[in-house]
Design an enzyme around this catalytic site. Structure first.
Site, PDB file in Angstrom:
ATOM      1  N   LYS A  43      -0.006   4.107  -0.676  1.00  0.00           N
ATOM      2  CA  LYS A  43      -0.756   5.130   0.404  1.00  0.00           C
ATOM      3  C   LYS A  43      -0.172   6.938  -0.801  1.00  0.00           C
ATOM      4  O   LYS A  43      -0.550   6.288  -2.145  1.00  0.00           O
ATOM      5  CB  LYS A  43       0.008   5.833   1.595  1.00  0.00           C
ATOM      6  CG  LYS A  43      -0.105   4.104   2.419  1.00  0.00           C
ATOM      7  CD  LYS A  43      -0.094   4.748   3.791  1.00  0.00           C
ATOM      8  CE  LYS A  43      -0.396   2.927   5.033  1.00  0.00           C
ATOM      9  NZ  LYS A  43      -0.461   3.229   6.558  1.00  0.00           N
ATOM     10  N   ASN A  92       0.681  -1.297   0.373  1.00  0.00           N
ATOM     11  CA  ASN A  92      -0.151   0.143   0.161  1.00  0.00           C
ATOM     12  C   ASN A  92       0.843   1.208  -0.216  1.00  0.00           C
ATOM     13  O   ASN A  92       1.491   1.566   0.983  1.00  0.00           O
ATOM     14  CB  ASN A  92      -0.930   0.138   1.520  1.00  0.00           C
ATOM     15  CG  ASN A  92      -1.760   1.344   1.530  1.00  0.00           C
ATOM     16  OD1 ASN A  92      -1.497   2.034   0.464  1.00  0.00           O
ATOM     17  ND2 ASN A  92      -2.271   1.579   2.711  1.00  0.00           N
ATOM     18  N   HIS A  95     -10.051   0.826   4.567  1.00  0.00           N
ATOM     19  CA  HIS A  95      -8.125   0.713   5.491  1.00  0.00           C
ATOM     20  C   HIS A  95      -8.701   2.194   6.173  1.00  0.00           C
ATOM     21  O   HIS A  95      -9.856   3.283   6.251  1.00  0.00           O
ATOM     22  CB  HIS A  95      -7.143   1.827   4.658  1.00  0.00           C
ATOM     23  CG  HIS A  95      -5.510   1.939   4.854  1.00  0.00           C
ATOM     24  ND1 HIS A  95      -5.926   3.020   5.930  1.00  0.00           N
ATOM     25  CD2 HIS A  95      -4.969   0.732   4.952  1.00  0.00           C
ATOM     26  CE1 HIS A  95      -4.342   2.510   6.334  1.00  0.00           C
ATOM     27  NE2 HIS A  95      -4.004   1.234   5.782  1.00  0.00           N
ATOM     28  N   GLU A 109      -6.900   5.009   8.408  1.00  0.00           N
ATOM     29  CA  GLU A 109      -6.927   5.994   7.792  1.00  0.00           C
ATOM     30  C   GLU A 109      -8.040   6.911   7.110  1.00  0.00           C
ATOM     31  O   GLU A 109      -8.353   7.808   6.882  1.00  0.00           O
ATOM     32  CB  GLU A 109      -5.962   6.144   6.820  1.00  0.00           C
ATOM     33  CG  GLU A 109      -4.335   6.563   7.638  1.00  0.00           C
ATOM     34  CD  GLU A 109      -2.954   5.134   6.356  1.00  0.00           C
ATOM     35  OE1 GLU A 109      -2.973   5.334   5.046  1.00  0.00           O
ATOM     36  OE2 GLU A 109      -2.143   5.169   7.561  1.00  0.00           O
ATOM     37  N   GLU A 164      -5.391  -4.827  10.533  1.00  0.00           N
ATOM     38  CA  GLU A 164      -4.433  -3.698  10.553  1.00  0.00           C
ATOM     39  C   GLU A 164      -4.601  -3.290  12.699  1.00  0.00           C
ATOM     40  O   GLU A 164      -6.011  -2.228  12.357  1.00  0.00           O
ATOM     41  CB  GLU A 164      -4.827  -2.812   9.402  1.00  0.00           C
ATOM     42  CG  GLU A 164      -4.361  -3.608   8.306  1.00  0.00           C
ATOM     43  CD  GLU A 164      -3.741  -2.422   6.954  1.00  0.00           C
ATOM     44  OE1 GLU A 164      -1.922  -2.765   6.982  1.00  0.00           O
ATOM     45  OE2 GLU A 164      -4.392  -1.508   6.849  1.00  0.00           O
TER      46      GLU A 164
HETATM   47  P1  PGA Z   1       2.927   0.311   7.549  1.00  0.00           P
HETATM   48  O1  PGA Z   1       1.501   0.575   7.048  1.00  0.00           O
HETATM   49  O2  PGA Z   1       3.134  -0.915   7.249  1.00  0.00           O
HETATM   50  O3  PGA Z   1       3.472   0.766   7.359  1.00  0.00           O
HETATM   51  O4  PGA Z   1       2.341   0.797   8.907  1.00  0.00           O
HETATM   52  C1  PGA Z   1       0.489  -0.797   6.995  1.00  0.00           C
HETATM   53  C2  PGA Z   1      -0.919   0.226   6.585  1.00  0.00           C
HETATM   54  O5  PGA Z   1      -1.054   1.006   6.389  1.00  0.00           O
HETATM   55  O6  PGA Z   1      -1.385  -1.242   5.151  1.00  0.00           O
END
Ligand code: PGA
Length: 251
Positions: free
Chosen positions: A11, A9, A97, A99, A169
């Site tokens: 982002k 991901n 997700h 976020e 997650e």
């Molecule tokens: P991270 O993010 O591996 O940077 O902790 C995981 C995600 O948000 O899918």
């Protein structure tokens, strides 16, 4: 042999010109051919603005998006439908997700609709669930996850669930460097797997996400109910991401 997944991901990072060089470097490490023979599906989810530049995709790498809208088309300024993603070659999309739950206030009901929309366009949704630190320290982890799944299933037809992927997650582990331990993750994955098999009589892949790196991946993948990883920060570094993929091939 069961298929496992390593999903990157990206982002809101990188521009379109970075995709093909990244993929070429990844191939040069040899991890993609190993993934192919070990039935590990490698998926990269770059920003929407990079999807058009992701071709030709080499065998063994699949394209994913980070979100889709719940409607197929219409007056939804700034949004992207699942059909548009399919037209760009996406086979997967992340939905729900944390976020997006936090900053776009997405609810479980909306996330269920997004998963339905993805499936309707022939795209496999990777549905994210997870508890906050406050919920974990309040011993509410399993209750929160159960409520999230039930909320998603209020709009996602349960008969469609076997076509989906889930990603556990823990919010407190995302981008913090504080991964759940393999044991902590396995307790939750076993709980989710049990709930899914009770509701659907089938098993689906359940990925772990949250500070996965080349140092903790093998231990996580060794757990019986962990089918792969959703990787954020570490998926932007070819050397680290390739080592995570190699770890998945040993599962
Ligand atoms: P991270 O993010 O591996 O940077 O902790 C995981 C995600 O948000 O899918």
């Amino acid at each position: 042999m069961s298929v496992s997944f390593v999903v990157g991901n990206w982002k809101m990072n990188t521009t379109a010109d970075a995709f093909i060089p990244f993929v070429q470097q990844l191939q040069q490490t040899g991890c993609i051919s190993e993934a192919l023979s070990a039935h590990v599906n490698v998926v990269i989810c770059p920003p929407f603005t990079t999807l058009h530049a992701a071709s030709p995709l080499p065998e063994g790498i699949y394209l994913g998006a980070q979100d889709c809208h719940e409607q197929p088309s219409g007056a939804f300024t700034g949004n992207i439908s699942a059909g548009m993603l399919a037209a760009l070659g996406c086979s997967y999309t992340i939905v729900g997700h944390s976020e997006r739950r936090q900053y776009q206030h997405e609810t479980n009901q909306v996330i269920g609709l997004k998963a339905m929309a993805a499936l309707g366009a022939g795209i496999i949704p990777i549905i994210c669930i997870g508890e906050t630190l406050q919920e974990r320290t309040g011993n509410k982890t399993l209750e929160v996850l159960e409520n999230q799944i039930d909320g998603i299933l209020s709009t996602l037809n349960v008969a469609m669930l076997p076509q989906c992927i889930l990603a556990y997650e823990p919010v407190w582990a995302i981008g913090t460097g504080l991964s759940a331990t393999a044991e902590q993750a396995e307790v939750v994955h076993a709980f989710i797997a049990q709930k899914i098999s009770t509701s659907t009589d089938s098993t689906i892949p359940i990925l772990y996400g949250g500070s996965v790196t080349n140092t903790n991946a093998a231990e996580l993948f060794a757990q019986p109910n962990i089918s792969g990883a959703l990787v954020g920060g570490a998926s932007l570094k070819v050397d680290v991401f390739s080592q995570i993929i190699i770890a998945a091939t040993k599962k």
